[in-house]
Design a protein around this motif. Structure first.
Motif, short mmCIF file in Angstrom:
data_model
loop_
_atom_site.label_atom_id
_atom_site.label_comp_id
_atom_site.label_asym_id
_atom_site.label_seq_id
_atom_site.Cartn_x
_atom_site.Cartn_y
_atom_site.Cartn_z
N LEU A 109 1.66 -8.61 0.19
CA LEU A 109 0.45 -8.81 0.99
C LEU A 109 -0.56 -9.69 0.27
N SER A 110 -0.72 -9.46 -1.03
CA SER A 110 -1.66 -10.26 -1.80
C SER A 110 -1.28 -11.73 -1.78
N GLN A 111 0.02 -12.01 -1.78
CA GLN A 111 0.49 -13.40 -1.72
C GLN A 111 0.24 -14.01 -0.34
N MET A 112 0.33 -13.19 0.70
CA MET A 112 0.12 -13.67 2.07
C MET A 112 -1.35 -13.88 2.38
N CYS A 113 -2.22 -13.19 1.68
CA CYS A 113 -3.59 -12.99 2.11
C CYS A 113 -4.55 -13.94 1.39
N PRO A 114 -5.00 -15.02 2.02
CA PRO A 114 -5.89 -15.98 1.35
C PRO A 114 -7.34 -15.50 1.36
N SER A 115 -8.13 -15.98 0.46
CA SER A 115 -9.56 -15.69 0.44
C SER A 115 -10.21 -16.26 1.70
N PRO A 116 -11.18 -15.58 2.28
CA PRO A 116 -11.92 -14.40 1.80
C PRO A 116 -11.34 -13.08 2.30
N LEU A 117 -10.07 -13.06 2.70
CA LEU A 117 -9.48 -11.81 3.18
C LEU A 117 -9.07 -10.95 1.99
N ASP A 118 -9.26 -9.66 2.14
CA ASP A 118 -8.87 -8.69 1.12
C ASP A 118 -7.89 -7.71 1.78
N CYS A 119 -6.60 -8.00 1.68
CA CYS A 119 -5.58 -7.19 2.35
C CYS A 119 -5.21 -6.00 1.47
N ARG A 120 -5.34 -4.82 2.02
CA ARG A 120 -5.08 -3.60 1.25
C ARG A 120 -4.06 -2.75 2.00
N LEU A 121 -2.99 -2.40 1.32
CA LEU A 121 -1.98 -1.53 1.90
C LEU A 121 -2.44 -0.08 1.75
N ALA A 122 -2.76 0.55 2.87
CA ALA A 122 -3.29 1.92 2.83
C ALA A 122 -2.19 2.97 2.78
N ALA A 123 -1.11 2.77 3.53
CA ALA A 123 -0.06 3.80 3.60
C ALA A 123 1.18 3.22 4.26
N HIS A 124 2.29 3.88 4.03
CA HIS A 124 3.54 3.56 4.73
C HIS A 124 4.11 4.84 5.32
N ASN B 57 -21.23 -14.20 7.42
CA ASN B 57 -21.81 -13.29 6.42
C ASN B 57 -21.45 -13.63 4.98
N ASP B 58 -20.58 -14.63 4.77
CA ASP B 58 -20.22 -15.04 3.41
C ASP B 58 -19.79 -13.84 2.56
N THR B 59 -18.90 -13.02 3.13
CA THR B 59 -18.42 -11.83 2.43
C THR B 59 -16.90 -11.75 2.52
N ILE B 60 -16.35 -10.88 1.70
CA ILE B 60 -14.93 -10.58 1.78
C ILE B 60 -14.66 -9.82 3.08
N VAL B 61 -13.57 -10.14 3.74
CA VAL B 61 -13.19 -9.43 4.96
C VAL B 61 -12.01 -8.51 4.65
N PRO B 62 -12.23 -7.19 4.68
CA PRO B 62 -11.12 -6.27 4.39
C PRO B 62 -10.12 -6.22 5.54
N VAL B 63 -8.84 -6.22 5.21
CA VAL B 63 -7.77 -6.04 6.19
C VAL B 63 -6.95 -4.84 5.71
N VAL B 64 -7.18 -3.71 6.34
CA VAL B 64 -6.51 -2.46 5.96
C VAL B 64 -5.20 -2.37 6.73
N ILE B 65 -4.10 -2.26 6.00
CA ILE B 65 -2.78 -2.34 6.62
C ILE B 65 -2.03 -1.02 6.45
N ILE B 66 -1.53 -0.51 7.57
CA ILE B 66 -0.64 0.66 7.56
C ILE B 66 0.70 0.18 8.12
N THR B 67 1.76 0.39 7.37
CA THR B 67 3.08 -0.05 7.81
C THR B 67 3.90 1.13 8.29
N ILE B 68 4.74 0.87 9.28
CA ILE B 68 5.61 1.89 9.87
C ILE B 68 7.01 1.31 9.99
N GLY B 69 8.01 2.08 9.58
CA GLY B 69 9.38 1.60 9.71
C GLY B 69 10.06 1.42 8.37
#
Length: 810
Positions: free
Chosen positions: A146-161, A124-136
């Protein structure tokens, strides 16, 4: 300030001094927050500390929104006109120890790279969102990292802890996303659920398993077939051995299906009730759990506590699974799976009876195939599935669904559903019920009973006498039954006088060969009344309901309840008769008929021959007297009590599966647990304000010896001796009792001790005994329970103690 934010003044230049301060701070933090902050062993129950539950914390980075709805709306709006192949929702657990934290970060990097190199990222030639919830552990998985870990076309977003939690948190984000997509006319969204498996249990098996599952769910095999609507959930391997699930719980799904699922918190609540209902049916022999040995920890099989989330995605009747693993044990291979090794198929790939049964006892599995009567009632078969579908969603699969083909006896069950609807399981399995003919009160019976006592004004003492004569007795047996009635009524007459008569309300059931009313009227000092309802069934609760209604009208009058039969009679007919008469004599002894002070502040409100704490609070033979009706008026009406006990058992029995409770002293009989008609044996001793008294067990000494169940004279060991005597109702194995008393883990969780009673009091009456109650002296660990209830509460302290022993499933 929390330990994570402790800093030291820059004026302290000495490096060693700073190290010492750091060590002292670490020791302080461990002592203050160890149980909540460190991945350490659970403390011993005797030293358990009571901390308020840790609340869910918001994301710890200013760039992440606090409100989930705002976060998800922003995510959806970023798609524009072109949706990604999938939106990934990623549950990340971060251990508190350094080694565990590093391992967790390594796994996250690996899985992110698997997504990056997958079909999900290239389509689909689009950004792939990766929604991350962390526990602990906090402040590890930051948005910056996360931004440093996450290469294009992934869009890693921290939603909550969250400092504490389960997969349910992330799955709820995923659910809310799908519902929002449906509401904003984007119903064809695909979502993927991942978690960093192996972060809690690091081993080679989990390494290979995680890699294989991640490869599968972001592959073209899963995502393309979901886009084509060939199925609605896809994973590495679909199983239907004890539920519909993907082992390891990673999958991709269509949002149109996910939107139908229950909210995760509500799902756990509803599933626990369904399991509780099934466990009650198991007590009644309507349901069996033959497939898996009882010695196993079955919390995962039933889907309780955190395991509920593994059952969640496959729980809906509209579930259509597919998978890409070519055989049933593919995920356990000791090497990393190549994409070329996978192949897509609708699931299940073959009939259920040909699938190897993991964890099952082979002999029991063979029984299920050979015996249809067992197979039909098996919970981990279609009977259980129907209970779950109806209990969770109020519907079953369509007639064309794959389930009818792949389950044993599928055609039979499809026809049963057509004939009986939501009651199909109960209608089919009641054939094997231990007790048949159980009924509830009819409206006519209740109206008849309510108007029965309105015209009585002057009564000295009421006696409610249930007389049951079974059908088909021979002449000798009838004479024996008549003799019991004569002797019981003689005992009544001996306790009253011409000036102070007893009013005897006789409720006759069964055969009319013994005319109890005529016998009663031949005795001195008894005013005999017939309260038999012409449509009565053989049910003890009918007489008790009439006693209850009498007490509502006459709260200051004392009442006695007695019957001419025992629940568990001795084999010898003379022994049975003698015991029944002894119980009657005790209940109407002068010391039982008048209020008796246990101490300066407490007055006995229940009296009889012998009171027992095991296996439940009851008076022998269910024959007793209350000096006034005030205690009776606190009880749940008998007409409602059996149903209330049913609801209580539906809550308590799953707790025995999770480890919060255990039961080692008795079998799971309907009488012991108070199921259906047997609830009446539990009724009079059920209220937390109970203060029991009893007389000597030796009839010749009853007038001279009085023993009450208070702190000074009653203890659990005495009760166990009574229990092994042939003249009492239930048997408790003395060796097993000794074993339980010696084990802290067993004793604190024992269902028949305070753990089970606390749950029962709270669920039945919404209250607990006062802190000066005799129960804390009569049962083991009473002081610990008294202290725990004061500091934490009822059900909470039961689970807290279980967790402290390390036996609660987490």
């Amino acid at each position: 300030m929390g330990c994570a934010h402790v800093t030291y003044p820059t004026l302290i230049f000495n490096r060693n001094l700073r190290r010492i301060l750091g060590l002292l701070t670490a020791i302080y933090c461990f002592r203050q927050f160890g149980p909540a902050r460190l991945n350490s062993q659970v403390p011993d129950a005797s030293r358990v500390e009571f901390h308020p539950p840790t609340s869910h914390e918001s994301a710890h980075d200013d760039s992440t929104p606090i409100d989930p709805e705002t976060f998800l709306k922003k995510l959806l709006s970023s798609f524009g006109d072109r949706s990604p192949a999938t939106s990934v929702f990623y549950n990340v657990f971060v251990p508190y120890d350094e080694k565990g934290m590093e391992n967790s970060l390594r796994i996250v990097k690996e899985q992110i790279m698997q997504i990056k190199t997958s079909y999900a990222a290239s389509a689909n030639d689009t950004i792939v969102p990766v929604v991350i919830i962390t526990i602990g552990r906090e402040n590890v998985m930051t948005q910056q990292r996360l931004s440093q870990m996450c290469p294009s076309p992934l869009d890693c977003r921290l939603a909550a802890h969250h400092t504490r939690g389960t997969e349910a948190i992330t799955l709820q984000y995923l659910t809310d996303f799908c519902r929002l997509a449906e509401a904003t006319n984007k119903p064809d969204q695909i979502v993927t659920y991942l978690h960093n498996k192996g972060s809690f249990h690091a081993n080679d098996k989990n390494e290979f398993w995680r890699h294989t599952m991640t490869t599968a769910v972001v592959s073209h095999l899963c995502l393309q077939h979901l886009q084509q609507n060939s199925c609605n959930v896809c994973g590495m391997q679909f199983y239907m051995l004890w539920a519909h699930f993907f082992p390891g719980n990673m999958w991709s799904s269509r949002c149109s299906y996910v939107s139908k699922l229950l909210d995760t918190e509500y799902f756990l609540e509803r599933l626990t009730k369904v399991v509780g209902e099934a466990l009650v049916m198991r007590i009644k022999n309507e349901i069996v759990t033959t497939r898996f040995p009882s010695r196993m920890n079955l919390a995962d099989k039933f889907g309780l506590l955190r395991y509920a989330m593994e059952h969640w995605v496959g729980s809906h009747p509209d579930f259509v699974p597919c998978d890409v693993g070519p055989d049933h044990f593919y995920m356990y291979q000791r090497n990393r799976t190549m994409l070329s090794q996978l192949e897509w198929s609708l699931a299940p790939r073959e009939p259920r009876f040909r699938v190897p049964v993991i964890d099952s006892d082979k002999r029991n599995a063979a029984i299920l195939q050979e015996r249809r009567d067992v197979r039909i009632r098996e919970y981990f078969n279609m009977a259980g599935q129907l209970l779950r579908w109806n209990g969770l969603y109020g519907k079953v699969p369509e007639n064309t669904s794959w389930v009818w083909k792949h389950y044993d006896d599928g055609d039979f069950w499809r026809e049963a559903v057509r004939a009986h609807g939501a009651n199909a399981v109960a209608a089919v399995t009641s054939e094997w019920a231990i007790e048949k003919g159980w009924y509830s009160f009819s409206e006519k019976e209740i109206i008849h009973a309510e108007g029965m006592f309105s015209h009585f004004s002057t009564i000295n003492h009421g006696v409610f006498y249930r007389v049951f004569i079974p059908d088909g007795l021979n002449e000798t047996q009838i004479e024996s039954k008549a003799l019991v009635v004569h002797q019981q009524l003689d005992a009544l007459g001996a306790s009253f006088t011409k000036r102070k008569k007893a009013t005897v309300f006789i409720n006759t059931m069964g055969d009319t060969a013994v005319d109890a009313l005529t016998i009663c009227r031949s005795k001195a000092f008894l005013d005999c009344r017939d309260i038999t309802y012409s449509g009565a069934k053989l049910y003890e609760g009918e007489t008790l309901q009439k006693l209850y209604l009498f007490c509502k009208r006459h709260p200051r009058i004392g009442v006695t309840y007695m019957s001419n039969q025992l629940l568990h009679p001795p084999k010898d007919i003379d022994d049975e008769r003698n015991l029944i008469v002894a119980m009657t004599q005790a209940a109407v002894d002068p010391v039982c008929l008048i209020p008796h002070k246990v101490d300066r502040n407490l007055t006995c409100n229940l009296c009889g021959l012998a009171f027992h704490t095991l296996p439940f609070l009851h008076m022998s033979g269910n024959t007793w007297t209350v000096p006034t009706c005030e205690y009776i008026n606190k009880l749940i009406p008998p007409v409602q009590f059996a149903e209330k006990m049913h609801h209580f058992l539906r809550e308590a029995l799953p707790m025995r599966i999770t480890g919060a409770l255990n039961s080692h002293l008795t079998s799971d009989g309907m009488d012991v647990l108070g199921v259906d008609a047997y609830a009446m044996e539990h009724w009079v001793g059920s209220h937390p304000s109970l203060i029991p008294c009893d007389l000597s067990p030796f009839p010749s000494e009853m007038r001279q010896h009085k023993r009450h169940a208070d702190a000074s004279s009653f203890n659990i060991r005495d009760a166990s001796k009574w229990r092994n005597n042939k003249t009492v109702d239930f048997q408790i194995d003395s060796e097993q009792l000794s074993k339980v008393l010696k084990s802290d883990q067993l004793r604190i969780r024992e269902y028949t001790f305070l753990a089970g009673n606390i749950i029962k009091w709270q669920l039945l009456y919404g209250t607990l005994p006062s802190t000066n109650s005799w129960v804390f002296d009569a049962f083991p660990d009473g002081e610990r329970w008294r202290d725990g209830i004061m500091r934490v509460g009822g059900r909470e302290i039961v689970e807290k103690f279980a967790e402290a022993t390390g036996q609660l499933t987490v």
